[in-house]
Design an enzyme around this catalytic site. Structure first.
Site, PDB file in Angstrom:
ATOM      1  N   HIS A 147     -26.335  14.375  34.105  1.00  0.00           N
ATOM      2  CA  HIS A 147     -25.985  15.346  33.072  1.00  0.00           C
ATOM      3  C   HIS A 147     -24.473  15.520  33.060  1.00  0.00           C
ATOM      4  O   HIS A 147     -23.813  15.329  34.085  1.00  0.00           O
ATOM      5  CB  HIS A 147     -26.680  16.688  33.365  1.00  0.00           C
ATOM      6  CG  HIS A 147     -26.554  17.696  32.249  1.00  0.00           C
ATOM      7  ND1 HIS A 147     -26.536  19.039  32.477  1.00  0.00           N
ATOM      8  CD2 HIS A 147     -26.460  17.540  30.907  1.00  0.00           C
ATOM      9  CE1 HIS A 147     -26.432  19.674  31.308  1.00  0.00           C
ATOM     10  NE2 HIS A 147     -26.379  18.786  30.345  1.00  0.00           N
ATOM     11  N   THR A 148     -23.928  15.867  31.881  1.00  0.00           N
ATOM     12  CA  THR A 148     -22.502  16.121  31.705  1.00  0.00           C
ATOM     13  C   THR A 148     -21.884  16.796  32.935  1.00  0.00           C
ATOM     14  O   THR A 148     -22.319  17.883  33.333  1.00  0.00           O
ATOM     15  CB  THR A 148     -22.286  17.027  30.476  1.00  0.00           C
ATOM     16  OG1 THR A 148     -22.935  16.426  29.355  1.00  0.00           O
ATOM     17  CG2 THR A 148     -20.814  17.225  30.173  1.00  0.00           C
ATOM     18  N   GLU A 149     -20.886  16.137  33.516  1.00  0.00           N
ATOM     19  CA  GLU A 149     -20.125  16.683  34.644  1.00  0.00           C
ATOM     20  C   GLU A 149     -21.014  17.116  35.815  1.00  0.00           C
ATOM     21  O   GLU A 149     -20.701  18.049  36.540  1.00  0.00           O
ATOM     22  CB  GLU A 149     -19.259  17.869  34.185  1.00  0.00           C
ATOM     23  CG  GLU A 149     -18.372  17.560  32.974  1.00  0.00           C
ATOM     24  CD  GLU A 149     -17.108  16.792  33.322  1.00  0.00           C
ATOM     25  OE1 GLU A 149     -16.914  16.461  34.498  1.00  0.00           O
ATOM     26  OE2 GLU A 149     -16.317  16.519  32.394  1.00  0.00           O
ATOM     27  N   LEU A 150     -22.149  16.436  35.948  1.00  0.00           N
ATOM     28  CA  LEU A 150     -23.116  16.705  37.026  1.00  0.00           C
ATOM     29  C   LEU A 150     -23.659  18.139  37.003  1.00  0.00           C
ATOM     30  O   LEU A 150     -24.036  18.697  38.042  1.00  0.00           O
ATOM     31  CB  LEU A 150     -22.497  16.389  38.397  1.00  0.00           C
ATOM     32  CG  LEU A 150     -22.953  15.061  39.042  1.00  0.00           C
ATOM     33  CD1 LEU A 150     -22.738  13.883  38.121  1.00  0.00           C
ATOM     34  CD2 LEU A 150     -22.244  14.821  40.352  1.00  0.00           C
ATOM     35  N   TRP A 301     -19.631  19.264  39.010  1.00  0.00           N
ATOM     36  CA  TRP A 301     -18.668  18.631  39.919  1.00  0.00           C
ATOM     37  C   TRP A 301     -17.225  19.011  39.595  1.00  0.00           C
ATOM     38  O   TRP A 301     -16.308  18.463  40.169  1.00  0.00           O
ATOM     39  CB  TRP A 301     -18.896  17.113  39.986  1.00  0.00           C
ATOM     40  CG  TRP A 301     -18.357  16.266  38.856  1.00  0.00           C
ATOM     41  CD1 TRP A 301     -17.766  16.682  37.703  1.00  0.00           C
ATOM     42  CD2 TRP A 301     -18.358  14.815  38.803  1.00  0.00           C
ATOM     43  NE1 TRP A 301     -17.412  15.600  36.935  1.00  0.00           N
ATOM     44  CE2 TRP A 301     -17.759  14.442  37.580  1.00  0.00           C
ATOM     45  CE3 TRP A 301     -18.800  13.816  39.664  1.00  0.00           C
ATOM     46  CZ2 TRP A 301     -17.603  13.099  37.201  1.00  0.00           C
ATOM     47  CZ3 TRP A 301     -18.630  12.485  39.277  1.00  0.00           C
ATOM     48  CH2 TRP A 301     -18.050  12.139  38.064  1.00  0.00           C
TER      49      TRP A 301
END
Lengths: 416, 228
Positions: A147-150, A301
């Site tokens: 997923h977007t940016e973890l 993250w």
């Protein structure tokens, strides 16, 4: 299944947003395009030359010599789309990597968006669009997710599992791990769904500290880094290093020796034989299901906080985000392809990332990525684009103002 | 008779403020054949320029509410400040009456970031448009689509911008206590808007610089003859 076997997963994130062009108040209603095609082409071509092409070649050569090496990529739809437009040779080299059979590609949202938080329907649609594009241009059908940016929570994991993915990456943040080791495989509380935590300390040793001459470990060589992994306690079975692919040749320049580092480190681990390279799907088959972990709040993250504050941390970011998604239903009703495409490109998380007013080291990283001089300029520009989008949505019937004739003079943005 | 005129820039390079007033007045005086020497400070960095403040300031506050504070850019400079109570306008609530009302915040300044943050905090960014600094032509364009000019500042060294608005036929509101009600009334009653437009325009006719220059010219001549 060998219970003593230890695994290493290397995952690289490839992403390029569609950056906006300077869009001033007087451009609202003028029909001007939103995206700076020239700037985006320049950046994509430059990064292709400095990073994607040489790094892909390096990996292709390594895999040709050592077929047991495994690498994982996630490439956003906005990046794939721009490769097709500006640097088709990059797509070709990713296809060559896919053809080796040693590389897995992940599913994600096409627009690298935060749509999940506003519309599950939109999120699901974007995941589908990405899957389709990946199939078309790389020839790969993704079964594992990023997923977007973890960004992760139990609820996100549940939805992704319902979409048919076997697992997803999570940030090895304290919020998720709650004292557990990042070096292991975990399981979602409700679904048979694998969670791979990123070892953020070791990943950031490469991503952020590699070139820091003030760092006690500088200079970091591939052999030294491989020895750190070798020395990890034997019961820690899985090490996941997840980085922006642009780390190689873009964030860290070629002259810093980063490519030599990458090659040395992979070869050193390959030779030692203590770790087996594995892709996430293979890991799910090779390893026993890990312990269940609950994660109610969203982790990511980004930044030291490793939560959503990099994109939704201040009032400007939140108001811009809310305003954007107020148009969701109107845009879908219009059913206009160009409008929908523009609207979705405006959902890319980077636009909100540029509006962050954080200081300190976080602020420095935000500024590094931003094409704007300040978060306020980013916000002003973005809101002007949204005003134009509203203008297009409502037409003249309930227009913002009788279109101010296109001004030939540019507004000087400098304070007096 | 010759005249000395003091200002901090000449010619003015931004719309509004004392710079514009100086330029217009100087031009009008020159037309009336007054020989004018315009004095601008030449900043070398360390010298201080004594300024004579000719305006009469009436402060409706007791002496003990006055506070000595530090100047924003230079803590060594102390200035006496009188705290003023500013009633919140609660714009956020009032826009509900007119969801299509748009506020254009024209211009720039060091408080612009805070204003943007404030609008975002109120969740009304989609209705507040920050244009940055505007050139004269752009100001005219903005005024041409404006229903009401709002000047909420508590003080202005030379409020030329409301005159610009009046000249463009846009009603001006400056009373901060009456601000939200006045805006709502203007939005509600287009008749009033048109009426105020007419009235204001007539007022500007008497505000032309020629008249101002004539008065000044006259005043100086009277003073000159009294003193000699």
């Amino acid at each position: 299944m060998n219970s003593d076997q230890r695994y290493l997963n290397l995952y690289f994130q490839v992403h390029q947003p569609r950056r906006l062009q300077k869009f001033q108040f007087f451009d609202v209603g003028s029909g001007q395009r939103y995206f700076d095609d020239d700037l985006n082409r320049d950046i994509v071509c430059q990064v292709a030359k400095d990073c994607y092409l040489p790094a892909n070649t390096l990996l292709l050569n390594l895999i040709a010599r050592h077929p047991d090496i495994r690498v994982t990529f996630s490439i956003s739809g906005t990046a794939l789309e721009q490769f097709a437009l500006y640097a088709p040779e990059v797509l070709l080299s990713f296809r060559q990597l896919a053809d080796t059979g040693a590389v897995e590609f992940l599913g994600e949202t096409y627009y690298h968006s935060l749509a999940y938080f506003k519309s599950q329907e939109e999120f699901i649609h974007q995941v589908g669009l990405h899957k389709q594009l990946l199939r078309d241009v790389i020839g790969f059908d993704p079964t594992f997710f990023r997923h977007t940016e973890l960004i992760y929570s139990d609820a996100i994991g549940k939805l992704v599992s319902e979409l048919g993915f076997s697992g997803m990456y999570v940030e090895g943040a304290p919020a998720f791990l709650q004292g557990r080791t990042p070096n292991g495989l975990y399981t979602h509380p409700e679904a048979s769904f694998a969670l791979i935590p990123r070892n953020h300390r070791m990943s950031d040793d490469i991503a952020f500290r590699y070139a820091d001459e003030a760092w006690a470990e500088w200079p970091l060589t591939g052999k030294k880094f491989a020895s750190w992994i070798d020395r990890l306690p034997a019961h820690e079975k899985l090490v996941c290093l997840a980085l922006d692919y642009e780390t190689f040749g873009e964030h860290q320049k070629h002259s810093s020796g980063i490519f030599t580092f990458l090659q040395e480190f992979i070869l050193a681990l390959q030779r030692s034989g203590r770790f087996m390279f594995a892709t996430p799907s293979a890991l799910c088959d090779l390893m026993p299901a890990g312990p269940v972990v609950q994660c109610v709040g969203a982790s990511s993250w980004a930044d030291q906080a490793r939560d959503l504050s990099a994109w939704l941390g201040n009032d400007m970011q939140r108001d811009a985000f809310e305003t954007l998604y107020r148009f969701q239903d109107l845009v879908m009703e219009k059913d206009d392809m160009a409008l929908t495409k523009d609207y979705r490109h405006l959902q890319t998380s980077d636009h909100f990332y540029y509006m962050s007013t954080k200081g300190g080291p976080d602020g420095g990283v935000h500024q590094y990525f931003s094409p704007y001089r300040s978060p306020y300029e980013a916000f002003m520009n973005y809101m002007n684009v949204l005003a134009d989008l509203e203008f297009r949505l409502r037409g003249k019937r309930r227009g913002l103002w009788p279109s101010i004739e296109k001004s030939a003079v540019a507004v000087a943005a400098e304070p007096r | 008779m010759g005249g000395l005129m003091f200002g901090w820039e000449f010619p003015s390079h931004i719309s509004g403020g004392l710079g514009t007033a100086c330029l217009c007045l100087a031009t009008a005086l020159k037309d009336q054949r007054v020989e004018l020497l315009f004095v601008v400070p030449q900043a070398r960095g360390d010298e201080s320029i004594p300024l004579i403040n000719a305006s009469v300031v009436v402060v409706d506050a007791s002496q003990n509410t006055a506070r000595v504070t530090e100047e924003r850019w230079n803590p060594a400079v102390k200035i006496t400040a009188v705290p003023a109570e500013i009633k919140p306008y609660s714009i956020g609530e009032n826009t509900v009456c007119f969801p299509d009302a748009h506020f254009i915040v024209a211009g720039s300044g060091d408080l612009l970031p805070q204003m943007m943050e404030r609008a975002a905090y109120r969740k009304i960014s989609s209705r507040m448009h920050f244009t940055g600094l505007l050139k004269a032509e752009q100001m005219r364009q903005v005024l041409s689509v404006t229903q009401v000019y709002v000047m909420p500042s508590v003080s202005d060294p030379f409020g030329i911008t409301p005159l610009d608005a009046v000249q463009a036929g846009v009603p001006v509101i400056g009373d901060i206590d009456a601000l939200p009600d006045a805006i709502i009334n203007l939005f509600r009653h287009n008749v009033l808007t048109n009426a105020s437009r007419g009235n204001s325009k007539r007022e500007t006719k008497s505000l032309i610089w020629k008249r101002a220059a004539t008065s000044i010219n006259q005043l100086y001549h009277e003073l000159g003859s009294t003193l000699s």
